[in-house]
Design a protein around this motif. Sequence first.
Motif, short mmCIF file in Angstrom:
data_model
loop_
_atom_site.label_atom_id
_atom_site.label_comp_id
_atom_site.label_asym_id
_atom_site.label_seq_id
_atom_site.Cartn_x
_atom_site.Cartn_y
_atom_site.Cartn_z
N LYS A 38 -39.64 -17.86 15.48
CA LYS A 38 -38.35 -17.69 14.79
C LYS A 38 -37.17 -17.68 15.76
CE LYS A 38 -40.52 -14.90 11.24
NZ LYS A 38 -41.73 -14.33 11.79
N VAL A 39 -36.09 -18.32 15.31
CA VAL A 39 -34.82 -18.27 16.04
C VAL A 39 -34.15 -16.95 15.67
CG1 VAL A 39 -32.56 -19.35 16.35
CG2 VAL A 39 -34.60 -20.79 16.00
N GLU A 40 -33.79 -16.17 16.68
CA GLU A 40 -33.13 -14.89 16.45
C GLU A 40 -31.65 -15.10 16.12
OE1 GLU A 40 -34.87 -12.20 16.28
OE2 GLU A 40 -36.72 -13.03 17.10
N THR A 41 -31.04 -14.13 15.45
CA THR A 41 -29.63 -14.19 15.11
C THR A 41 -28.80 -14.41 16.37
OG1 THR A 41 -30.00 -12.72 13.25
CG2 THR A 41 -27.73 -12.95 13.99
N GLY A 42 -27.92 -15.41 16.34
CA GLY A 42 -27.04 -15.71 17.47
C GLY A 42 -27.68 -16.55 18.56
N GLU A 43 -28.95 -16.90 18.41
CA GLU A 43 -29.68 -17.67 19.42
C GLU A 43 -29.64 -19.15 19.07
OE1 GLU A 43 -33.88 -16.84 21.69
OE2 GLU A 43 -33.92 -16.78 19.50
N ARG A 44 -29.48 -19.99 20.06
CA ARG A 44 -29.54 -21.44 19.84
C ARG A 44 -31.02 -21.84 19.71
NH1 ARG A 44 -26.39 -23.79 24.79
NH2 ARG A 44 -28.42 -24.76 24.79
N PRO A 45 -31.31 -22.83 18.85
CA PRO A 45 -32.71 -23.24 18.69
C PRO A 45 -33.41 -23.65 19.99
CG PRO A 45 -31.40 -24.12 16.90
CD PRO A 45 -30.44 -23.51 17.88
N ASP A 46 -32.71 -24.37 20.87
CA ASP A 46 -33.37 -24.78 22.11
C ASP A 46 -33.65 -23.58 23.02
OD1 ASP A 46 -30.55 -24.72 22.41
OD2 ASP A 46 -30.63 -26.07 24.12
N ASP A 47 -32.77 -22.56 22.99
CA ASP A 47 -33.03 -21.34 23.75
C ASP A 47 -34.21 -20.57 23.15
OD1 ASP A 47 -30.93 -21.87 25.51
OD2 ASP A 47 -29.49 -20.69 24.34
N ALA A 48 -34.29 -20.54 21.81
CA ALA A 48 -35.41 -19.87 21.14
C ALA A 48 -36.73 -20.54 21.51
CB ALA A 48 -35.20 -19.89 19.63
N LEU A 49 -36.71 -21.85 21.59
CA LEU A 49 -37.92 -22.60 21.93
C LEU A 49 -38.41 -22.21 23.33
CD1 LEU A 49 -39.62 -24.98 20.66
CD2 LEU A 49 -38.48 -26.38 22.35
N ALA A 50 -37.49 -22.18 24.29
CA ALA A 50 -37.87 -21.80 25.66
C ALA A 50 -38.39 -20.37 25.69
CB ALA A 50 -36.67 -21.97 26.59
N ARG A 51 -37.72 -19.46 24.97
CA ARG A 51 -38.15 -18.05 24.93
C ARG A 51 -39.54 -17.92 24.33
NH1 ARG A 51 -38.38 -15.04 20.83
NH2 ARG A 51 -36.82 -16.14 19.61
N GLU A 52 -39.76 -18.58 23.19
CA GLU A 52 -41.06 -18.49 22.51
C GLU A 52 -42.19 -19.04 23.39
OE1 GLU A 52 -42.16 -17.13 19.76
OE2 GLU A 52 -40.25 -16.47 18.90
N LEU A 53 -41.94 -20.14 24.09
CA LEU A 53 -42.97 -20.71 24.96
C LEU A 53 -43.27 -19.78 26.14
CD1 LEU A 53 -42.01 -24.48 24.89
CD2 LEU A 53 -43.92 -23.35 23.73
N ARG A 54 -42.25 -19.10 26.64
CA ARG A 54 -42.45 -18.12 27.71
C ARG A 54 -43.30 -16.95 27.19
NH1 ARG A 54 -37.66 -18.25 29.05
NH2 ARG A 54 -36.86 -16.60 27.72
N GLU A 55 -42.97 -16.45 25.99
CA GLU A 55 -43.70 -15.30 25.42
C GLU A 55 -45.12 -15.65 25.01
OE1 GLU A 55 -39.69 -13.26 23.46
OE2 GLU A 55 -41.25 -14.03 22.14
N GLU A 56 -45.31 -16.81 24.38
CA GLU A 56 -46.62 -17.16 23.83
C GLU A 56 -47.57 -17.81 24.84
OE1 GLU A 56 -46.36 -19.54 20.28
OE2 GLU A 56 -45.29 -17.97 19.19
N LEU A 57 -46.99 -18.55 25.81
CA LEU A 57 -47.82 -19.34 26.72
C LEU A 57 -47.60 -19.05 28.19
CD1 LEU A 57 -47.36 -22.82 24.96
CD2 LEU A 57 -49.13 -21.11 24.52
N GLY A 58 -46.58 -18.25 28.51
CA GLY A 58 -46.30 -17.90 29.90
C GLY A 58 -45.75 -19.04 30.73
N VAL A 59 -45.09 -20.00 30.09
CA VAL A 59 -44.56 -21.17 30.81
C VAL A 59 -43.05 -21.17 30.85
CG1 VAL A 59 -46.56 -22.59 30.23
CG2 VAL A 59 -44.55 -22.66 28.74
N ASP A 60 -42.53 -21.94 31.78
CA ASP A 60 -41.10 -22.20 31.87
C ASP A 60 -40.91 -23.64 31.38
OD1 ASP A 60 -38.39 -22.16 32.45
OD2 ASP A 60 -38.68 -22.44 34.60
#
Length: 135
Positions: A38-60
Amino acid sequence: MTERIVVGAALLDGGRLLAARRSAPAELAGRWELPGGKVETGERPDDALARELREELGVDAEAVERVPGQWPLREPYVLHVWTARLRPGSPAPRPLQDHDELRWLTPADLWDVSWLDQDVPAVREVAARLAGDAR
């Protein structure tokens, strides 16, 4: 009700697509998806994507471009998919949250896994791009 965006990552590397097998919730466990969230309130979709991949997969990783289309999930969510790539120096993906297995799939074996229904149209779009890159 206002639509909420869920981002999915078509993480590409060397002509392969990363698939992630769900471990939770129970009704989705064992099925495969494009990782994201999910994209958080105030977050850009591309930033949410990078965050989710870091949290779920440990990648940059970074978003590259949006895959055309959007796909309904349970109310009020809608899925937007982006192609993405690992940044130089990123560790290899590993399942950290909500997944128990990852697979890099070539165009020839994209359909060897049981994709979640809502991810199938996006995977078809990405498959067409991978086929074009292979020519």
